[in-house]
Design a protein around this motif. Structure first.
Motif, PDB file in Angstrom:
ATOM      1  N   VAL A   1     -33.489 -16.958  23.261  1.00  0.00           N
ATOM      2  CA  VAL A   1     -33.115 -16.535  24.603  1.00  0.00           C
ATOM      3  C   VAL A   1     -33.165 -15.010  24.661  1.00  0.00           C
ATOM      4  N   ALA A   2     -33.718 -14.470  25.744  1.00  0.00           N
ATOM      5  CA  ALA A   2     -33.752 -13.010  25.898  1.00  0.00           C
ATOM      6  C   ALA A   2     -32.338 -12.499  26.121  1.00  0.00           C
ATOM      7  N   PRO A   3     -31.910 -11.481  25.377  1.00  0.00           N
ATOM      8  CA  PRO A   3     -30.545 -10.969  25.538  1.00  0.00           C
ATOM      9  C   PRO A   3     -30.379 -10.197  26.835  1.00  0.00           C
ATOM     10  N   ARG A   4     -29.229 -10.375  27.478  1.00  0.00           N
ATOM     11  CA  ARG A   4     -28.919  -9.660  28.706  1.00  0.00           C
ATOM     12  C   ARG A   4     -28.239  -8.335  28.386  1.00  0.00           C
ATOM     13  N   ALA A   5     -28.588  -7.315  29.153  1.00  0.00           N
ATOM     14  CA  ALA A   5     -27.964  -6.003  28.958  1.00  0.00           C
ATOM     15  C   ALA A   5     -26.473  -6.089  29.264  1.00  0.00           C
ATOM     16  N   ALA A   6     -25.666  -5.453  28.427  1.00  0.00           N
ATOM     17  CA  ALA A   6     -24.210  -5.466  28.610  1.00  0.00           C
ATOM     18  C   ALA A   6     -23.636  -4.147  28.099  1.00  0.00           C
ATOM     19  N   ALA A   7     -22.436  -3.844  28.572  1.00  0.00           N
ATOM     20  CA  ALA A   7     -21.751  -2.607  28.162  1.00  0.00           C
ATOM     21  C   ALA A   7     -20.268  -2.887  28.013  1.00  0.00           C
ATOM     22  N   THR A   8     -19.656  -2.267  27.034  1.00  0.00           N
ATOM     23  CA  THR A   8     -18.223  -2.458  26.803  1.00  0.00           C
ATOM     24  C   THR A   8     -17.607  -1.145  26.332  1.00  0.00           C
ATOM     25  N   VAL A   9     -16.302  -0.999  26.566  1.00  0.00           N
ATOM     26  CA  VAL A   9     -15.657   0.278  26.271  1.00  0.00           C
ATOM     27  C   VAL A   9     -14.361   0.076  25.501  1.00  0.00           C
ATOM     28  N   MET A  10     -14.198   0.880  24.464  1.00  0.00           N
ATOM     29  CA  MET A  10     -12.926   0.946  23.762  1.00  0.00           C
ATOM     30  C   MET A  10     -12.067   1.988  24.463  1.00  0.00           C
ATOM     31  N   LEU A  11     -11.065   1.531  25.203  1.00  0.00           N
ATOM     32  CA  LEU A  11     -10.111   2.444  25.820  1.00  0.00           C
ATOM     33  C   LEU A  11      -9.094   2.847  24.762  1.00  0.00           C
ATOM     34  N   VAL A  12      -8.898   4.137  24.575  1.00  0.00           N
ATOM     35  CA  VAL A  12      -7.953   4.607  23.565  1.00  0.00           C
ATOM     36  C   VAL A  12      -6.930   5.542  24.192  1.00  0.00           C
ATOM     37  N   ARG A  13      -5.778   5.627  23.542  1.00  0.00           N
ATOM     38  CA  ARG A  13      -4.717   6.539  23.983  1.00  0.00           C
ATOM     39  C   ARG A  13      -3.910   6.972  22.777  1.00  0.00           C
ATOM     40  N   ASP A  14      -3.194   8.064  22.936  1.00  0.00           N
ATOM     41  CA  ASP A  14      -2.300   8.539  21.874  1.00  0.00           C
ATOM     42  C   ASP A  14      -0.954   7.844  21.991  1.00  0.00           C
ATOM     43  N   SER A  15      -0.350   7.561  20.852  1.00  0.00           N
ATOM     44  CA  SER A  15       1.012   7.019  20.815  1.00  0.00           C
ATOM     45  C   SER A  15       1.798   7.827  19.796  1.00  0.00           C
ATOM     46  N   GLY A  16       3.049   7.482  19.641  1.00  0.00           N
ATOM     47  CA  GLY A  16       3.882   8.209  18.689  1.00  0.00           C
ATOM     48  C   GLY A  16       3.453   8.030  17.247  1.00  0.00           C
TER      49      GLY A  16
END
Length: 257
Positions: free
Chosen positions: A3-18
């Motif tokens: 199967v031909a792969p579909r274009a996709a995008a994903t994001v790692m949302l990061v933040r600072d913590s203690g």
């Protein structure tokens, strides 16, 4: 035939913590290709994400530059647009600015309610809802806040395949990430190292792309140094990873190539 792969995008949302950097993970509902998995916000790149108009609604990144970063002939900007759209749809986090460059804040109850309404329209698959929001609210997509970090393609023997670009971005401080309750049924902020440990104990359901990307950010203690390091990577050195399944190791065992 594969199967031909579909274009996709994903994001790692990061933040600072203690205690260091945290990353946002969502648990997918049991319906769909990734049912039951813990994943980053993301999804398919739609045709509308490639619209020429997005060059006027971004923070300076054009399609030519984005395509060069990804090593494609054209259409690269669509991955950044899809990443931001899916992040808003699935996590309620809008990586965008007002015309004066200020990040969108959703602390004010009236503003929050207004954008909750936009999110409902986007989640409801209303045609043109995301574009209409950007037009009416006079937004600029914060494409310069996303750092491209990885490229994975689903194994060739799978019935649903994706050609996925991974990004990392700092979560805006004045916004609250929350799963949509439909595609994702639970979410959490967690230290990457803790997520990997919980995966090892069988408490989180992860697949190889998620594991490897968590490993790539696990040793950073501040988002600023993490983002600086990722932006310093020459995108031409980012490999395309095409794993395969090893039947001798069980139905879901992936081997990286």
């Amino acid at each position: 035939m594969p199967v031909a792969p579909r274009a996709a995008a994903t994001v790692m949302l990061v933040r600072d913590s203690g205690t260091g950097v945290e990353v946002f993970l969502m648990e997918r509902s049991m319906t769909g290709v990734f049912g039951g998995l813990h994943v980053f916000p993301g999804g398919k790149v739609d045709d509308v994400d490639h619209a020429k108009a997005w060059e006027g609604h971004g923070s300076g990144l054009g399609d030519a530059e984005a395509s060069q970063v990804l090593g494609v002939a054209a259409g690269g900007l669509g991955y950044w647009v899809a990443c931001i759209r899916e992040c808003f749809e699935e996590a309620g986090v809008l990586l965008a600015t007002w015309p004066d460059g200020r990040l969108v804040e959703l602390r004010d109850p009236e503003v929050r309610a207004r954008f909750d309404g936009w999110r409902e329209r986007v989640n409801g698959r209303e045609t043109g809802a995301f574009e209409a929001m950007c037009e009416e609210e006079d937004l600029r997509l914060a494409t310069d806040g996303l750092a491209y970090v990885a490229h994975w393609i689903t194994p060739v023997d799978q019935p649903a395949r994706f050609n996925t670009r991974f990004f990392v971005a700092r979560a805006p401080a004045a916004q609250e990430a929350l799963h949509d309750g439909h595609e994702a049924v639970h979410s959490l902020w967690i230290a990457p190292r803790e997520a990997l440990e919980r995966f090892g104990r069988g408490e989180l359901n992860l697949i190889s792309p998620t594991v490897k990307n968590l490993e790539s950010i696990a040793d950073f203690t501040h988002t600023e140094t993490l983002l600086a390091a990722k932006r310093a990577i020459d995108p031409s050195t980012i490999p395309t990873i095409l794993p395969r399944f090893d039947p001798s190791q069980g139905d879901s065992a992936e081997v990286l190539e």
